[in-house]
Design an enzyme around this catalytic site. Structure first.
Site, PDB file in Angstrom:
ATOM      1  N   GLU A 194      48.035  42.903  33.027  1.00  0.00           N
ATOM      2  CA  GLU A 194      46.981  42.328  33.892  1.00  0.00           C
ATOM      3  C   GLU A 194      46.488  40.979  33.364  1.00  0.00           C
ATOM      4  O   GLU A 194      45.509  40.924  32.610  1.00  0.00           O
ATOM      5  CB  GLU A 194      45.798  43.308  34.022  1.00  0.00           C
ATOM      6  CG  GLU A 194      44.705  42.788  34.958  1.00  0.00           C
ATOM      7  CD  GLU A 194      43.511  43.737  35.115  1.00  0.00           C
ATOM      8  OE1 GLU A 194      43.507  44.821  34.503  1.00  0.00           O
ATOM      9  OE2 GLU A 194      42.576  43.369  35.850  1.00  0.00           O
ATOM     10  N   LYS A 236      49.632  43.680  37.314  1.00  0.00           N
ATOM     11  CA  LYS A 236      48.338  43.731  38.015  1.00  0.00           C
ATOM     12  C   LYS A 236      47.763  42.323  38.058  1.00  0.00           C
ATOM     13  O   LYS A 236      47.016  41.916  37.160  1.00  0.00           O
ATOM     14  CB  LYS A 236      47.387  44.702  37.292  1.00  0.00           C
ATOM     15  CG  LYS A 236      45.996  44.783  37.904  1.00  0.00           C
ATOM     16  CD  LYS A 236      45.222  45.995  37.432  1.00  0.00           C
ATOM     17  CE  LYS A 236      43.786  45.937  37.880  1.00  0.00           C
ATOM     18  NZ  LYS A 236      43.055  47.187  37.697  1.00  0.00           N
TER      19      LYS A 236
HETATM   20  C1  5MM Z   1      37.015  48.744  36.424  1.00  0.00           C
HETATM   21  O1  5MM Z   1      36.784  47.551  35.692  1.00  0.00           O
HETATM   22  C2  5MM Z   1      37.709  47.342  34.626  1.00  0.00           C
HETATM   23  C3  5MM Z   1      37.048  47.353  33.308  1.00  0.00           C
HETATM   24  O2  5MM Z   1      36.248  46.266  33.072  1.00  0.00           O
HETATM   25  P1  5MM Z   1      35.481  46.143  31.625  1.00  0.00           P
HETATM   26  O3  5MM Z   1      36.491  46.275  30.557  1.00  0.00           O
HETATM   27  O4  5MM Z   1      34.865  44.787  31.713  1.00  0.00           O
HETATM   28  O5  5MM Z   1      34.460  47.217  31.580  1.00  0.00           O
HETATM   29  C4  5MM Z   1      38.536  46.073  34.933  1.00  0.00           C
HETATM   30  O6  5MM Z   1      39.398  45.735  33.900  1.00  0.00           O
HETATM   31  C5  5MM Z   1      39.349  46.381  36.145  1.00  0.00           C
HETATM   32  O7  5MM Z   1      40.287  47.380  35.845  1.00  0.00           O
HETATM   33  C6  5MM Z   1      40.089  45.192  36.705  1.00  0.00           C
HETATM   34  O8  5MM Z   1      39.482  43.973  36.463  1.00  0.00           O
HETATM   35  C7  5MM Z   1      40.200  45.367  38.197  1.00  0.00           C
HETATM   36  O9  5MM Z   1      38.953  45.723  38.703  1.00  0.00           O
HETATM   37  P2  5MM Z   1      38.398  44.954  39.982  1.00  0.00           P
HETATM   38  O10 5MM Z   1      36.959  45.389  40.060  1.00  0.00           O
HETATM   39  O11 5MM Z   1      38.554  43.495  39.727  1.00  0.00           O
HETATM   40  O12 5MM Z   1      39.248  45.465  41.126  1.00  0.00           O
END
Ligand code: 5MM
Length: 357
Positions: A194, A236
């Protein structure tokens, strides 16, 4: 011959092929048509922010109850191929003592685990970050595999702004992602790779296209150098999209067309599936973009979702920390999961949203 010029032995090659077949099976299942991934891996600080917004105290029990609510939502989980968990959650048990990973597996979904340990400032690169967590990762992966994780996630963050991203940020972050991916495959775990280019700025879609292209090209070069088998990963990425603060944001058709063009230019067909992050898009916007890309069709990889916020906003609000709201929150979650499942097939229609409302 390997990228550094040495040759593999015959038995190395055979063992690797067997492992790769397994990894490929998991990666295909994670991006199976009509299904996508639930990113429920918010670290404690992030889930606290989400809970603050619905006035719920961020206790271990509340975090467990909230996630248990989603994993037990049978209708919603039909569209969820895998769930990315945070370290706390992978070891947690439901209220009745059932391990949460067992609930996920019973729902026909694959447990996965976020293994990065967040970001730190990148030295000499003001405003830029490097994702950390490689030390001892090999040992941690073995433990997560034993706890049923069959895939992992590592997120790198690249920001767009005046003079950034620097080549240093792109190189160090894609290098770390490839190191993580190689360690995962050695542990028989599929890495979700990602490299997120943030949509927080005021840049336009073409700047996002240009930066994301540079990041993805660097990413696949690093994966090649570190001998990562592309058949055993899931990418991702972010979409090619305007920054949130841009006054003239590109529409759905433009986002879909430019994202597909960008990915076709950067992502080899050997990659089984691409599962987008939502990155701060509205729920419906994230669904519409994915759907329009799948309607374009003729894609070399499965194209689906790995959404965090765009899947959880609505059910989080509906739940609001109250046990009497669980059934309603599960219905809301099922709706969002079904809408995204349809988008992963290019079969979503906006009318379906209206009907649900
Ligand atoms: C769910 O959020 C994930 C964890 O974020 P933190 O490590 O900041 O707590 C994040 O990595 C998420 O898996 C991805 O960014 C995709 O989430 P979004 O909200 O962008 O779909």
């Amino acid at each position: 011959m390997t990228p550094n010029g040495s040759f593999r032995t015959k038995s190395d090659t055979w063992e690797r092929a067997m492992n790769l077949a397994e990894l490929n099976k998991v990666a295909e299942a994670m991006t199976a048509p009509g299904k996508g991934i639930l990113a429920a891996d918010e670290s404690t600080g992030t889930i606290k922010k989400r809970f603050d917004a619905i006035s719920v105290e961020c206790t271990e029990d509340n975090r467990r109850d909230y996630r248990e609510m989603m994993f037990r939502a049978a209708e919603g989980m039909k569209h969820i191929s895998g769930v990315i968990l945070y370290d706390e959650t992978i070891w947690q048990k439901a209220k009745d003592g059932t391990p949460l990973v067992d609930i996920i597996k019973k729902a026909g979904s694959i447990p996965g685990i976020k293994v990065d340990e967040g970001t730190k400032p990148l030295p000499e690169c003001p405003g830029e970050l490097i994702t950390v967590g490689l030390d001892k990762l090999a040992d941690r992966l073995t433990k997560y595999y034993d706890q049923s994780a069959r895939f992992a996630k590592w997120r790198a963050v690249i920001d767009i702004g005046g003079g950034i991203p620097t080549a240093t940020a792109i190189h160090t972050n894609t290098h770390a992602l490839a190191r993580y991916a190689a360690l995962c495959q050695a542990a028989q775990i599929v890495p979700i790779v990602e490299p997120e280019v943030l949509m927080d700025g005021d840049h336009d879609i073409d700047r996002c296209f240009e930066v994301t292209t540079a990041v993805l090209k660097a990413q696949f070069e690093e994966l090649y150098r570190q001998r990562v088998a592309l058949e055993g990963i899931v990418l991702k990425p972010n979409m090619a999209i305007s920054g949130k603060k841009n006054g003239k944001r590109a529409g759905v058709e433009e986002v879909a067309e430019k994202t597909v063009r960008m990915l076709k230019n950067c992502v080899p067909g050997a990659v089984p599936g691409i599962a987008f992050l939502s990155g701060g898009q509205s729920d419906e916007e994230a669904t519409a973009h994915l759907d329009t890309m799948n309607k374009i069709g003729n894609l070399p990889w499965n194209l689906t979702f790995s959404y965090g916020r765009a899947l959880q906003h609505a059910p989080q609000k509906a739940w609001s920390g109250k046990s009497e709201n669980v059934a309603a929150a599960q219905r809301v979650f099922a709706h969002r999961a079904r809408m995204n499942g349809l988008a992963a097939l290019g079969q979503w229609k906006q009318d379906l949203e209206k009907k649900a409302a």
